[in-house]
Scaffold this active site. Structure first.
Site, mmCIF file in Angstrom:
data_model
loop_
_atom_site.group_PDB
_atom_site.id
_atom_site.type_symbol
_atom_site.label_atom_id
_atom_site.label_comp_id
_atom_site.label_asym_id
_atom_site.label_seq_id
_atom_site.Cartn_x
_atom_site.Cartn_y
_atom_site.Cartn_z
ATOM 1 C CG ASN A 9 32.590 -5.185 -49.195
ATOM 2 O OD1 ASN A 9 32.676 -4.273 -48.379
ATOM 3 N ND2 ASN A 9 32.976 -5.055 -50.466
ATOM 4 C CD1 TRP A 10 28.530 -5.861 -43.979
ATOM 5 C CD2 TRP A 10 28.283 -4.445 -42.262
ATOM 6 N NE1 TRP A 10 28.119 -6.591 -42.891
ATOM 7 C CE2 TRP A 10 27.964 -5.755 -41.823
ATOM 8 C CE3 TRP A 10 28.202 -3.397 -41.343
ATOM 9 C CZ2 TRP A 10 27.566 -6.019 -40.506
ATOM 10 C CZ3 TRP A 10 27.811 -3.657 -40.034
ATOM 11 C CH2 TRP A 10 27.496 -4.956 -39.633
ATOM 12 C CE LYS A 11 30.310 -3.669 -52.387
ATOM 13 N NZ LYS A 11 29.971 -3.704 -53.793
ATOM 14 C CG HIS A 95 35.994 -4.340 -53.800
ATOM 15 N ND1 HIS A 95 35.267 -3.485 -54.600
ATOM 16 C CD2 HIS A 95 35.150 -5.342 -53.445
ATOM 17 C CE1 HIS A 95 34.034 -3.962 -54.716
ATOM 18 N NE2 HIS A 95 33.942 -5.089 -54.025
ATOM 19 C CD GLU A 97 32.306 -1.294 -55.049
ATOM 20 O OE1 GLU A 97 32.474 -1.203 -53.818
ATOM 21 O OE2 GLU A 97 31.385 -1.975 -55.564
ATOM 22 C CD GLU A 167 33.927 -9.177 -55.331
ATOM 23 O OE1 GLU A 167 32.913 -9.467 -54.704
ATOM 24 O OE2 GLU A 167 34.496 -8.078 -55.231
ATOM 25 N N GLY A 173 26.872 -5.546 -57.870
ATOM 26 C CA GLY A 173 25.804 -4.593 -57.615
ATOM 27 C C GLY A 173 24.834 -4.428 -58.776
ATOM 28 C CB SER A 213 24.661 -10.010 -58.297
ATOM 29 O OG SER A 213 24.804 -8.667 -58.696
ATOM 30 N N GLY A 234 28.088 -8.414 -51.156
ATOM 31 C CA GLY A 234 27.927 -6.981 -50.902
ATOM 32 C C GLY A 234 26.507 -6.696 -50.450
ATOM 33 N N GLY A 235 25.667 -6.283 -51.394
ATOM 34 C CA GLY A 235 24.295 -5.859 -51.089
ATOM 35 C C GLY A 235 23.523 -6.817 -50.191
#
Ligand code: PGA
Length: 251
Positions: A9-11, A95, A97, A167, A173, A213, A234-235
């Site tokens: 997930n590149w957000k 998600h 966010e 999640e 993150g 993470s 993600g990251g």
């Protein structure tokens, strides 16, 4: 046997040039599509270009969000109908966010799941508790509440096509991963919910991913746990060499 899914997930990251630089080495990766399915979820604006790039049988494209209406006067929105026209195979729903900043409620998630399924796109429904909820010890109930609308609405033939991503919000993150034991017990709890609502056979077909993470050092141990069928990253999906190591860990 459930195939492992590794989703990136590149957000809201990467310019067009940087996005191309990130995807190019990934498309050359040696992935056995019988064992692993890699899903790249870049920002919407890159999907069209990426869908025309050389095909890697182990990699498909996913979106981070979609609106539940098919088409119409909904400025700024993108529908499942439009996504399928580009060959998008997966889409995140709910998600944390989106829940936090865009008020994506469980009932809206259900509408999105239904709209995606109509277009034969796999919804990746994200669930997970905030830190206060875990500290209060009500995390199992919290996740149950998030899952109930889909569990009580979808048909058995639809439910097996659903992907769940657990999640824990406190792990997203933050560099704090849930322990393998914390993740595995929640995954088992989720699978049990499917078994109770449907049956063990149906529950055994649902993919449940872990996210929060995930990195190249913890991915293998997480994915070795029985009920963890892959990871939502993600990251660590923003650097091709790191993400390739996570893909390797799934194999
Ligand atoms: P993270 O994000 O890997 O950066 O924690 C995961 C996610 O939000 O899907």
């Amino acid at each position: 046997m459930r195939k492992k899914i590794v989703a990136g997930n590149w957000k809201m990251h990467k310019t067009a040039t940087d996005a191309r630089a990130l995807i190019t080495p990934l498309l050359k990766a040696n992935i056995d599509p019988a064992k692993t399915s890699v899903v790249l979820m870049p920002p919407f604006i890159y999907l069209s270009e990426f869908s025309a790039m050389p095909h890697n049988p182990g990699i498909s494209l996913g979106a981070q969000h979609s609106f539940y209406e098919k088409e119409g006067a909904y400025t700024g929105e993108i529908s499942a109908y439009m996504l399928q026209s580009l060959g998008v195979t997966h889409c995140l729903v709910g998600h944390s966010e989106r829940r936090k900043y865009f008020n994506e409620l469980d009932i809206i998630c259900l509408e999105k799941v239904k709209a995606l399924m109509e277009q034969k796109i796999t919804p990746v429904l994200c669930v997970g508790e905030e830190l206060e909820v875990r500290e209060a010890g009500t995390h199992f109930d919290h996740v149950k509440t998030q899952l109930l609308p889909v569990l009580t609405t979808l048909k058995p033939t639809e439910i097996t096509k659903l992907v769940i991503a657990y999640e824990p919000v406190w792990a997203i993150g933050t560099g704090k991963t849930a322990s393998v034991q914390q993740a595995a017990e929640m995954h088992a709890h989720i699978r049990r919910m499917f078994a109770v609502q449907f049956d063990v056979n149906i529950a055994s077909q649902v993919h449940i991913l872990y996210g929060g993470s995930v990195n190249e050092n913890n991915a293998k141990e997480l994915m070795n746990a029985g009920d963890i069928d892959g990871v939502l990253v993600g990251g660590a999906s923003l650097k091709s060499d790191v993400f390739l190591k996570i893909i390797e860990a799934a194999g």
